[in-house]
Motif scaffolding. Structure first.
Motif, short mmCIF file in Angstrom:
data_model
loop_
_atom_site.label_atom_id
_atom_site.label_comp_id
_atom_site.label_asym_id
_atom_site.label_seq_id
_atom_site.Cartn_x
_atom_site.Cartn_y
_atom_site.Cartn_z
N ASN A 1 0.83 -1.25 0.08
CA ASN A 1 -0.20 -0.15 -0.06
C ASN A 1 0.72 1.32 0.13
O ASN A 1 1.86 1.39 0.94
N PHE A 2 0.78 1.99 -0.85
CA PHE A 2 1.52 3.48 -1.08
C PHE A 2 1.34 4.48 0.15
O PHE A 2 2.37 5.28 0.24
N MET A 3 0.40 3.84 1.07
CA MET A 3 0.35 4.95 2.18
C MET A 3 1.08 4.18 3.25
O MET A 3 1.21 4.95 4.31
N ASP A 4 1.67 3.19 3.24
CA ASP A 4 2.37 2.33 4.18
C ASP A 4 3.58 3.41 4.51
O ASP A 4 4.16 4.08 3.73
N LYS A 5 4.10 3.48 5.79
CA LYS A 5 5.09 4.56 6.18
C LYS A 5 6.59 3.77 5.52
O LYS A 5 7.57 4.47 5.41
N THR B 1 -0.86 14.32 -1.50
CA THR B 1 -0.48 12.92 -1.38
C THR B 1 0.46 12.26 -2.51
O THR B 1 1.56 11.72 -2.09
N GLN B 2 0.25 13.09 -3.63
CA GLN B 2 0.94 12.69 -4.76
C GLN B 2 2.51 13.13 -4.28
O GLN B 2 3.65 12.35 -4.53
N GLU B 3 2.41 14.22 -3.78
CA GLU B 3 4.01 14.71 -3.44
C GLU B 3 4.69 13.90 -2.39
O GLU B 3 5.84 13.60 -2.48
N LYS B 4 3.77 13.68 -1.35
CA LYS B 4 4.29 12.77 -0.25
C LYS B 4 4.56 11.47 -0.92
O LYS B 4 5.97 11.07 -0.54
N LEU B 5 3.92 10.87 -1.65
CA LEU B 5 4.10 9.69 -2.40
C LEU B 5 5.49 9.66 -3.24
O LEU B 5 6.48 8.84 -3.06
N LEU B 6 5.72 10.72 -3.96
CA LEU B 6 6.90 10.83 -4.86
C LEU B 6 8.16 10.99 -4.03
O LEU B 6 9.04 10.40 -4.65
N ARG B 7 7.93 11.73 -3.12
CA ARG B 7 9.26 11.82 -2.18
C ARG B 7 9.62 10.77 -1.49
O ARG B 7 10.75 9.98 -1.51
N HIS B 8 8.56 9.75 -1.17
CA HIS B 8 9.00 8.47 -0.59
C HIS B 8 9.59 7.67 -1.64
O HIS B 8 10.42 6.75 -1.44
N PHE B 9 8.80 7.78 -2.96
CA PHE B 9 9.49 6.97 -3.94
C PHE B 9 11.13 7.12 -4.13
O PHE B 9 11.83 6.09 -4.35
N CYS B 10 11.27 8.47 -3.96
CA CYS B 10 12.77 8.94 -4.16
C CYS B 10 13.56 8.20 -3.21
O CYS B 10 14.88 7.99 -3.45
N VAL C 1 9.82 17.91 -5.35
CA VAL C 1 10.63 16.53 -5.34
C VAL C 1 11.94 16.46 -6.02
O VAL C 1 12.10 17.20 -7.00
N PRO C 2 12.82 15.85 -5.51
CA PRO C 2 14.13 15.89 -6.35
C PRO C 2 14.23 15.01 -7.67
O PRO C 2 15.15 14.02 -7.86
N LEU C 3 13.37 15.49 -8.64
CA LEU C 3 13.29 14.78 -9.75
C LEU C 3 13.43 15.75 -10.96
O LEU C 3 12.83 16.95 -10.71
N VAL C 4 14.04 15.46 -11.99
CA VAL C 4 13.85 16.43 -13.03
C VAL C 4 13.57 15.89 -14.27
O VAL C 4 13.15 14.59 -14.55
#
Ligand SMILES: C[S@@+](CC[C@H](N)C(=O)[O-])C[C@H]1O[C@@H](n2cnc3c(N)ncnc32)[C@H](O)[C@@H]1O
Length: 291
Positions: A218-222, A246-255, A277-280
């Protein structure tokens, strides 16, 4: 003949989703899996959960809310509820330019910059994999790529919140109508026909299935609990169901799980523009880790 009006009403009455129950359920869904249940989704939620109420022999949504939120047994129901409300549309070679970019640009650059795939295994994650078409497409194109790069090794992690789709993905059995988008040469190489041709089904070959590991996540998992940093993340047609925050939090988590200079692919109608987010952006809907 005797007629019992009360029992007739009890049999035909359909449970109705009241404003209050809708609010309770949509808040719960938002908190537990990030999906925003805006007004237009109300009838979809009502229709899909009605089936669930019927299976559980529950006669009202109010009772269902109490069951899900207020009982130990109800905690298990969360998995079924999420199965009922998620949208799982997918295809083989969906948004095909992503697979071209992967092979033509991303993989050669990753091999050059970090030796991913050559000095060590390349780690690819299909995040929100649905019924498996995306991870098996990745497995096909990586196997094709490996024909020109004989020392390439890779593994594909495929995750979804929905247990039903994961079950289907693991089985890897598809109707023939679903495989139209696979190039003919790859159909021959990577699909098995059923012995009984009338069944109209095919199965992914064992060696390709072995490239993919499925897991419920689940993407909401810590904590995603991933051991390896990913070189490539496909998270396509998922974040569209989430709010910007939520998108921003998730993308930061992906990073946190993305290797330096690793790639993230999102769906064609999704954008990370404006997210902190640290992505280009390296191409439309394709991003690369920086910093
Ligand atoms: C529309 S499908 C996209 C499938 C595939 N990525 C594609 O583009 O064809 C979206 C998938 O995201 C999954 N999903 C939705 N919310 C999720 C969450 N919170 N955590 C993990 N997966 C989720 C759904 O179960 C669904 O299978």
């Amino acid at each position: 003949m005797n007629w019992d009006a009360k029992s007739t009403i009890a049999i035909t009455a359909q449970p109705r989703l009241t404003d209050r129950d809708f609010q309770i359920l949509s808040e719960f869904i938002h908190d537990s899996c990030g999906i925003k249940m805006s007004g237009p989704k109300r009838s979809m939620l009502e229709m899909r959960l009605k089936k669930r109420l019927l299976q559980l022999n529950i006669s009202s949504f109010a009772e269902y809310c109490k069951f899900v939120l207020g009982s130990n047994e109800g905690a298990k129901e969360i998995i079924h509820m999420i199965d009922a409300i998620t949208t799982n549309k997918t295809d083989f070679f969906r948004e095909a330019n992503h697979f071209h970019y992967l092979c033509e640009q991303a993989l050669p650059e990753l091999i050059d910059s970090s030796g991913a795939g050559i000095r060590r295994a390349l780690h690819v994650w299909s995040a929100g994999c649905s019924t498996g078409e995306e991870p098996y497409t990745l497995a096909m194109v990586l196997n094709e790529f490996a024909e020109h790069h004989p020392h390439l090794t890779f593994n594909i992690l495929a995750t979804d919140i929905c247990t039903k789709v994961l079950e289907k993905a693991r089985q890897a059995v598809y109707d023939k109508a679903r495989i139209e988008t696979i190039p003919d040469s790859m159909k021959k190489k990577y699909l098995l026909r059923a012995k009984d041709a009338n069944k109209g089904i095919v199965r992914i070959i064992p060696s390709l299935r072995a490239n993919v590991t499925y897991r419920r996540l689940n993407f909401m998992d810590k904590d995603f609990g991933l051991k390896e940093k990913m070189d490539v993340i496909f998270c396509r047609n998922v974040i569209i169901y989430f709010e910007r925050s939520t998108q921003e939090k998730l993308l930061r988590h992906f990073c946190d799980y993305l290797a330096p200079e690793g790639y993230i692919f999102v769906g064609h109608s999704e954008t990370l523009h404006g997210l902190d987010v640290p992505l280009v952006s390296v191409a439309p809907t394709i991003y690369r880790r920086v910093g």
